[in-house]
Design an enzyme around this catalytic site. Structure first.
Site, PDB file in Angstrom:
ATOM      1  N   ASP A 284      42.253 -15.356  42.364  1.00 35.09           N
ATOM      2  CA  ASP A 284      41.238 -16.488  42.174  1.00 35.09           C
ATOM      3  C   ASP A 284      39.987 -15.823  42.899  1.00 35.09           C
ATOM      4  O   ASP A 284      39.881 -15.019  43.639  1.00 35.09           O
ATOM      5  CB  ASP A 284      41.576 -17.677  42.435  1.00 35.09           C
ATOM      6  CG  ASP A 284      40.716 -18.841  42.094  1.00 35.09           C
ATOM      7  OD1 ASP A 284      39.850 -18.591  40.970  1.00 35.09           O
ATOM      8  OD2 ASP A 284      40.783 -19.976  42.274  1.00 35.09           O
TER       9      ASP A 284
ATOM     10  N   GLU B  94      32.302 -14.287  36.790  1.00 37.73           N
ATOM     11  CA  GLU B  94      31.703 -15.510  36.848  1.00 37.73           C
ATOM     12  C   GLU B  94      30.172 -15.314  36.982  1.00 37.73           C
ATOM     13  O   GLU B  94      29.647 -14.329  37.440  1.00 37.73           O
ATOM     14  CB  GLU B  94      32.181 -16.348  38.063  1.00 37.73           C
ATOM     15  CG  GLU B  94      31.285 -17.846  37.975  1.00 37.73           C
ATOM     16  CD  GLU B  94      31.908 -18.648  38.848  1.00 37.73           C
ATOM     17  OE1 GLU B  94      31.078 -19.657  39.079  1.00 37.73           O
ATOM     18  OE2 GLU B  94      32.831 -18.450  39.503  1.00 37.73           O
TER      19      GLU B  94
ATOM     20  N   HIS C  77      33.504 -27.473  41.933  1.00 41.48           N
ATOM     21  CA  HIS C  77      34.807 -27.469  42.504  1.00 41.48           C
ATOM     22  C   HIS C  77      34.914 -28.920  43.195  1.00 41.48           C
ATOM     23  O   HIS C  77      34.205 -29.632  43.675  1.00 41.48           O
ATOM     24  CB  HIS C  77      34.825 -26.467  43.562  1.00 41.48           C
ATOM     25  CG  HIS C  77      34.913 -25.069  43.053  1.00 41.48           C
ATOM     26  ND1 HIS C  77      34.485 -24.046  43.255  1.00 41.48           N
ATOM     27  CD2 HIS C  77      35.775 -24.533  41.975  1.00 41.48           C
ATOM     28  CE1 HIS C  77      34.481 -22.917  42.710  1.00 41.48           C
ATOM     29  NE2 HIS C  77      35.517 -23.447  41.737  1.00 41.48           N
ATOM     30  N   GLY C  78      36.247 -29.371  43.161  1.00 36.62           N
ATOM     31  CA  GLY C  78      36.685 -30.539  44.059  1.00 36.62           C
ATOM     32  C   GLY C  78      36.633 -31.802  42.990  1.00 36.62           C
ATOM     33  O   GLY C  78      36.066 -31.631  41.881  1.00 36.62           O
TER      34      GLY C  78
ATOM     35  N   GLY D  37      37.728 -27.952  37.106  1.00 33.70           N
ATOM     36  CA  GLY D  37      38.105 -28.887  36.227  1.00 33.70           C
ATOM     37  C   GLY D  37      38.813 -30.096  36.688  1.00 33.70           C
ATOM     38  O   GLY D  37      39.108 -30.957  35.800  1.00 33.70           O
ATOM     39  N   SER D  38      38.911 -30.069  38.072  1.00 29.20           N
ATOM     40  CA  SER D  38      39.614 -31.411  38.317  1.00 29.20           C
ATOM     41  C   SER D  38      38.554 -32.637  38.347  1.00 29.20           C
ATOM     42  O   SER D  38      37.415 -32.306  38.430  1.00 29.20           O
ATOM     43  CB  SER D  38      40.146 -31.179  39.945  1.00 29.20           C
ATOM     44  OG  SER D  38      40.950 -30.188  40.253  1.00 29.20           O
TER      45      SER D  38
ATOM     46  N   ASN E  22      41.104 -23.764  35.584  1.00 27.98           N
ATOM     47  CA  ASN E  22      41.547 -23.666  36.988  1.00 27.98           C
ATOM     48  C   ASN E  22      42.109 -25.286  37.318  1.00 27.98           C
ATOM     49  O   ASN E  22      41.098 -26.311  37.031  1.00 27.98           O
ATOM     50  CB  ASN E  22      40.422 -23.263  37.722  1.00 27.98           C
ATOM     51  CG  ASN E  22      40.414 -21.744  37.809  1.00 27.98           C
ATOM     52  OD1 ASN E  22      41.066 -21.003  36.845  1.00 27.98           O
ATOM     53  ND2 ASN E  22      39.644 -21.040  38.614  1.00 27.98           N
ATOM     54  N   VAL E  23      43.127 -25.346  37.978  1.00 28.12           N
ATOM     55  CA  VAL E  23      43.508 -26.575  38.406  1.00 28.12           C
ATOM     56  C   VAL E  23      43.805 -26.116  40.010  1.00 28.12           C
ATOM     57  O   VAL E  23      44.882 -25.595  40.431  1.00 28.12           O
ATOM     58  CB  VAL E  23      44.642 -27.198  37.771  1.00 28.12           C
ATOM     59  CG1 VAL E  23      44.866 -28.529  38.258  1.00 28.12           C
ATOM     60  CG2 VAL E  23      44.146 -27.167  36.236  1.00 28.12           C
ATOM     61  N   ASP E  24      43.320 -26.895  40.986  1.00 27.24           N
ATOM     62  CA  ASP E  24      43.659 -26.615  42.369  1.00 27.24           C
ATOM     63  C   ASP E  24      43.646 -27.947  42.983  1.00 27.24           C
ATOM     64  O   ASP E  24      44.735 -28.605  43.458  1.00 27.24           O
ATOM     65  CB  ASP E  24      42.660 -25.933  43.017  1.00 27.24           C
ATOM     66  CG  ASP E  24      43.026 -25.589  44.562  1.00 27.24           C
ATOM     67  OD1 ASP E  24      44.342 -25.693  44.612  1.00 27.24           O
ATOM     68  OD2 ASP E  24      42.207 -24.844  45.101  1.00 27.24           O
TER      69      ASP E  24
END
Length: 358
Positions: free
Chosen positions: A108, A173, A225-226, A266-267, A286-288
């Site tokens: 990543d 990106e 993000h987040g 994506g979260s 992406n999933v984190d």
């Protein structure tokens, strides 16, 4: 015809990766990329995908890679991150085939300051390729979105020329994903940088295609993000349709979705936002953050349910002399974390249409 009719179970690279990417685009689904920091989180992601008969992407961030190697190691010159990423990829290769699903091993966000980490992983790929005819990793991500567009493309092309002969794909990106994750903080970035332009996508596509078709683009459409409170993030995945139309027009191609897109941040996204992104050519999301929370929930719930058995080694509500080893055995509480993570990974697969694909 399912995926296992065209690609094997286990780690896929090169032409098999190409077939997987094309299959996802053709059948309008995307594959969740799960950030993993341990063998436990890897196992949870693999188990989740196996039970839904789905392909999965296991990815390692820079910080996650260092953690995988051990917090006791120095990360001077990115040494721990290199060791951890390579060890993680080797572990996935050791177990993936047993789960009976196609698996992509990916690294990543690699910013410019982290390029020694990228160099170390590419060196490991080249060594593995020399011995086995394929790279250790399926793909890598360069995130040079904070640099000028010209420098971003130039550096990506330098690495793509090394990666292409091995059949190793590159994700790049363009435009910036806001928010904060794994030490990358873009919370104060200018709003205009959160939205990529169609001309930028075409410039990248044209330059990369002269080397290989094994590449994907993380275009910014307001991604963050987040997880944030509802209303604080304005995603516009419909912009991807304009990007695809622009490239399609330049190419005069039969395929209306020529670009492989990636969904970052994506979260917390709505089902409709995810569906729109997939409809417009996103094949990876992406999933984190959400899986981190899910892993914690399993541990928290276990502790709350068994709290009276976890205060001492001996002695619980069943008696002063009763041992508690079976309650504080790490295999027990870690497994509870895996169960809740499995459920969240499966939810991501369902949201992306990535179910019963084998």
């Amino acid at each position: 015809m399912g995926l296992l009719d065209i690609v094997p179970a286990g780690v896929v690279t090169g032409d098999n990766l190409r077939k997987l990417m094309n299959y996802a685009r053709e059948h309008k689904f995307a594959i969740p990329a799960i950030n993993c920091t341990s063998t436990s989180t890897i196992n949870a992601a693999l188990e989740a995908a196996r039970d839904l008969k789905s392909p999965i992407i296991i990815q390692f961030s820079n910080g996650g890679s260092a953690y995988f190697a051990g917090k006791g190691l120095s990360n001077k010159n990115q040494e721990a991150s290199i060791i951890g990423a390579v060890a993680g990829a080797q572990y996935v290769r050791a177990v993936a085939k047993a789960y009976g699903i196609p698996v992509v091993v990916h690294s990543d966000h690699c910013a410019k300051k982290l390029l020694p980490w990228f160099d170390g992983m590419i060196a490991a790929d080249e060594a593995y390729f020399k011995a086995n005819g394929e790279p250790l990793f399926s793909s890598h991500m360069l995130d040079l979105s904070e640099e000028s567009k010209e420098e971003n493309i130039e550096i990506c092309l330098q690495y793509l020329k090394r990666m292409a002969p091995m059949g190793c794909a590159l994700e790049m990106e363009i435009g910036i994903t806001g928010g904060e994750e794994d030490g990358v903080n873009n919370e104060d970035v200018d709003n205009a940088s959160l939205y990529t332009q169609p001309e930028d996508i075409w410039e990248i596509y044209k330059a990369f295609s002269e080397i290989t078709d094994l590449f994907s683009i993380a275009a910014a459409f307001g991604n963050v993000h987040g997880v944030y409170a509802p209303g604080n993030v304005r995603l516009h995945p419909e912009l991807l349709a304009k990007h695809q139309a622009y490239v399609h027009e330049q190419l005069k191609s039969e395929n209306p979705l020529p670009v492989f897109f990636v969904f970052h941040g994506g979260s917390g996204s709505t089902e409709q936002e995810i569906a729109t992104a997939v409809e417009n050519g996103v094949i990876k999301m992406n999933v984190d953050t959400d899986t981190q929370w899910a892993y914690w929930i399993g541990l928290r719930n276990y502790y709350e349910a068994k709290k009276d058995y976890l205060q001492t080694q001996v002695g619980n509500p069943e008696g002063e002399g009763k041992p508690n080893k079976k309650f504080y055995d790490p295999r027990v509480f870690v497994r509870e974390s895996e169960k809740t993570m499995i459920a969240r990974v499966q939810q991501a697969c369902k949201d992306l249409g990535n179910v019963e694909r084998l």
